[in-house]
Design an enzyme around this catalytic site. Sequence first.
Site, PDB file in Angstrom:
ATOM      1  N   TRP A 158       0.840  -1.203   0.000  1.00  0.00           N
ATOM      2  CA  TRP A 158       0.000   0.000   0.000  1.00  0.00           C
ATOM      3  C   TRP A 158       0.866   1.239   0.000  1.00  0.00           C
ATOM      4  CZ3 TRP A 158      -3.002   0.601   5.330  1.00  0.00           C
ATOM      5  CH2 TRP A 158      -2.162   0.217   6.386  1.00  0.00           C
TER       6      TRP A 158
ATOM      7  N   HIS B 117      -6.445  20.388  -6.705  1.00  0.00           N
ATOM      8  CA  HIS B 117      -6.522  20.807  -8.112  1.00  0.00           C
ATOM      9  C   HIS B 117      -5.388  20.195  -8.938  1.00  0.00           C
ATOM     10  CE1 HIS B 117      -9.832  23.692  -7.347  1.00  0.00           C
ATOM     11  NE2 HIS B 117      -9.320  23.610  -6.132  1.00  0.00           N
TER      12      HIS B 117
ATOM     13  N   HIS C 208      -9.432  16.994 -12.543  1.00  0.00           N
ATOM     14  CA  HIS C 208     -10.071  17.375 -11.281  1.00  0.00           C
ATOM     15  C   HIS C 208     -11.309  18.234 -11.472  1.00  0.00           C
ATOM     16  CE1 HIS C 208      -7.569  21.002 -11.820  1.00  0.00           C
ATOM     17  NE2 HIS C 208      -8.448  21.621 -11.043  1.00  0.00           N
TER      18      HIS C 208
ATOM     19  N   ASP D 208     -13.791  21.391 -10.024  1.00  0.00           N
ATOM     20  CA  ASP D 208     -13.799  22.667  -9.301  1.00  0.00           C
ATOM     21  C   ASP D 208     -15.191  22.916  -8.731  1.00  0.00           C
ATOM     22  OD1 ASP D 208     -11.186  23.206 -10.041  1.00  0.00           O
ATOM     23  OD2 ASP D 208     -11.650  25.050 -11.126  1.00  0.00           O
TER      24      ASP D 208
ATOM     25  N   HIS E 161     -14.331  27.291  -4.746  1.00  0.00           N
ATOM     26  CA  HIS E 161     -12.945  27.513  -5.200  1.00  0.00           C
ATOM     27  C   HIS E 161     -12.689  28.992  -5.478  1.00  0.00           C
ATOM     28  CE1 HIS E 161      -9.177  27.053  -7.203  1.00  0.00           C
ATOM     29  NE2 HIS E 161      -9.634  27.066  -8.438  1.00  0.00           N
TER      30      HIS E 161
ATOM     31  N   HIS F   3     -13.745  30.813 -14.208  1.00  0.00           N
ATOM     32  CA  HIS F   3     -13.808  30.591 -12.760  1.00  0.00           C
ATOM     33  C   HIS F   3     -14.765  31.590 -12.107  1.00  0.00           C
ATOM     34  CE1 HIS F   3     -10.110  28.239 -13.406  1.00  0.00           C
ATOM     35  NE2 HIS F   3     -10.307  27.725 -12.218  1.00  0.00           N
TER      36      HIS F   3
HETATM   37  C1  23J Z   1      -6.043  28.963  -8.799  1.00  0.00           C
HETATM   38  C2  23J Z   1      -5.865  30.183  -9.413  1.00  0.00           C
HETATM   39  C3  23J Z   1      -6.071  30.322 -10.760  1.00  0.00           C
HETATM   40  C4  23J Z   1      -6.484  29.230 -11.497  1.00  0.00           C
HETATM   41  C5  23J Z   1      -6.691  27.972 -10.878  1.00  0.00           C
HETATM   42  C6  23J Z   1      -6.447  27.861  -9.545  1.00  0.00           C
HETATM   43  C7  23J Z   1      -7.144  26.791 -11.674  1.00  0.00           C
HETATM   44  O1  23J Z   1      -7.125  26.768 -12.855  1.00  0.00           O
HETATM   45  C8  23J Z   1      -7.747  25.607 -11.012  1.00  0.00           C
HETATM   46  O2  23J Z   1      -7.147  24.523 -10.979  1.00  0.00           O
HETATM   47  O3  23J Z   1      -8.872  25.725 -10.564  1.00  0.00           O
HETATM   48  S1  23J Z   1      -6.777  29.428 -13.207  1.00  0.00           S
HETATM   49 MN    MN Z   2      -9.152  23.593 -10.434  1.00  0.00          MN
END
Ligand code: 23J
Ligand code: MN
Length: 257
Positions: free
Chosen positions: A61, A69, A73, A75, A79, A207
């Site tokens: 294991w 992230h 993955h 979101d 986030h 986002h």
């Molecule tokens: C944190 C800041 C900017 C971005 C991201 C994360 C991601 O793309 C993510 O993995 O959610 S653009």
């Molecule tokens: Mn992400």
Amino acid sequence: MTGLSEFAEAIAKGALRVVDLTHTLDPDFPVIILPPEFGQCARFRMEEISAYDHRGPAWKWHNISMSEHTGTHFDAPSHWISGRDVPYGSVDEISPDRLIGAVVVIDCSAGAAENDDHELTVEIIHAWETEHGPVPRDAWVLMRTDWSKRRGADYLNMRDDGPHSPGPTPDAIRYLIEERDIRGFGTETIGTDAGQGSHYTPPYPAHFYLHGAGKFGLQCLNNLDQLPPTGALLVAAPLKIKGGTGSPLRVLAVVPS
Ligand code: 23J
Ligand code: MN
């Protein structure tokens, strides 16, 4: 009956095919690199606990670690700052019925092959809808770019002025949310936003708008070239991390053969 036994039989007989949209969790798979003043995303790591040896004679294991992230993955709304007060906004709070749903695919691979900064625009969505009908309400929308076929440094495609990879315009994301009320938006690239997405207004519009509206994201998807434009079913169930803003996961699509 509910059709579920027919569904299981169709998968067993190959009348329905299950396509794996997931990359392998591997320490070599790239993670997003933010400007140096920000905290950074951890790569996948795996450490052996025992391997049928003195540390555990009959078992093997590993301990694993990574960011929420890392790799293919999910979101969650929490986030992003725009989604910080969205109800049920973290991965552990999302209702399980929202983890299975319809999916459509917009093929942007020709544009992405010509231009690393290719944009998914409202015009491209309109052209897709002329051919395939309106994007269904509450569906996942996936942007195919064939970026998943890239390896190594070509995946982030980092230049002096930052990463270059395709993504949606602010207007395209707003159209999908406001006019089509989608469930979420997914890409083959490192983010739901373009590599140069920090230069839009607002920065990282996918986002910002998706998560502010309680919608989901999927990143680093694989094998989108194996999906039909419409008519597939997506299973995307993140790990149940308390207060988690996202999670690596296995993403599966069920498609007619
Ligand atoms: C944190 C800041 C900017 C971005 C991201 C994360 C991601 O793309 C993510 O993995 O959610 S653009
Ligand atoms: Mn992400």
